[in-house]
Motif scaffolding. Structure first.
Motif: not given
Length: 145
Positions: A126-145, A108-116
């Motif tokens: 400046e906007s290009r330099q301040q913009s960026g992504e936060a990346i999350f690698t999500v693992t769903v493991a095991g059976p439902a409880r 899952i990638r979240l993007r911050n487009c700063w002053r876009c």
């Protein structure tokens, strides 16, 4: 008359319960991320979780979900925001709320487009330099409880 009064009272209770400006009251497991970081997330099937990033729209932050993740692994519920104070320029946190589905892994990638602005494209260096992504690698493991 009694029906109208009861209906009015019920409506008042419903409206009062929706306060706080948040559509979701349970963020589940909160995992913090930031621009330029990749964070692992592990949840169980059926477990609610939120990806949290520092957010301050008053200085130009504008976070978006880049694309919906693999729906077999995690489903998107909503985007929420909380402020740290009422003063102008007060920052806060943006929460992207999901539900773990079936065992597997998705990114899952979240993007911050700063002053876009509305076009979501950095218009200055400046906007290009301040913009960026936060990346999350999500693992769903095991059976439902």
């Amino acid at each position: 008359m009694i029906r109208r009064t009861a209906a009015t009272a019920l409506l008042a209770l419903l409206v009062a319960g929706c306060g706080g400006g948040s559509a979701v009251s349970d963020y589940g497991k909160v995992v913090k991320g930031a621009k330029g970081a990749t964070v692992p997330v592990e949840v169980r099937p059926g477990q609610r979780f939120s990806l949290a990033v520092p957010d301050n729209p008053s200085v130009g932050d504008s976070w978006d979900l880049v694309e919906v993740p693999d729906a077999k692994v995690a489903s998107f519920i909503s985007e929420e925001s909380e402020r740290e104070g009422d003063a102008p320029g007060s920052g806060g946190t943006a929460y992207f709320v999901f539900n773990g589905k079936r065992p597997g892994t998705t990114e899952i990638r979240l993007r911050n487009c700063w002053r876009c602005g509305r076009d979501k494209t950095p218009s200055t260096e400046e906007s290009r330099q301040q913009s960026g992504e936060a990346i999350f690698t999500v693992t769903v493991a095991g059976p439902a409880r």
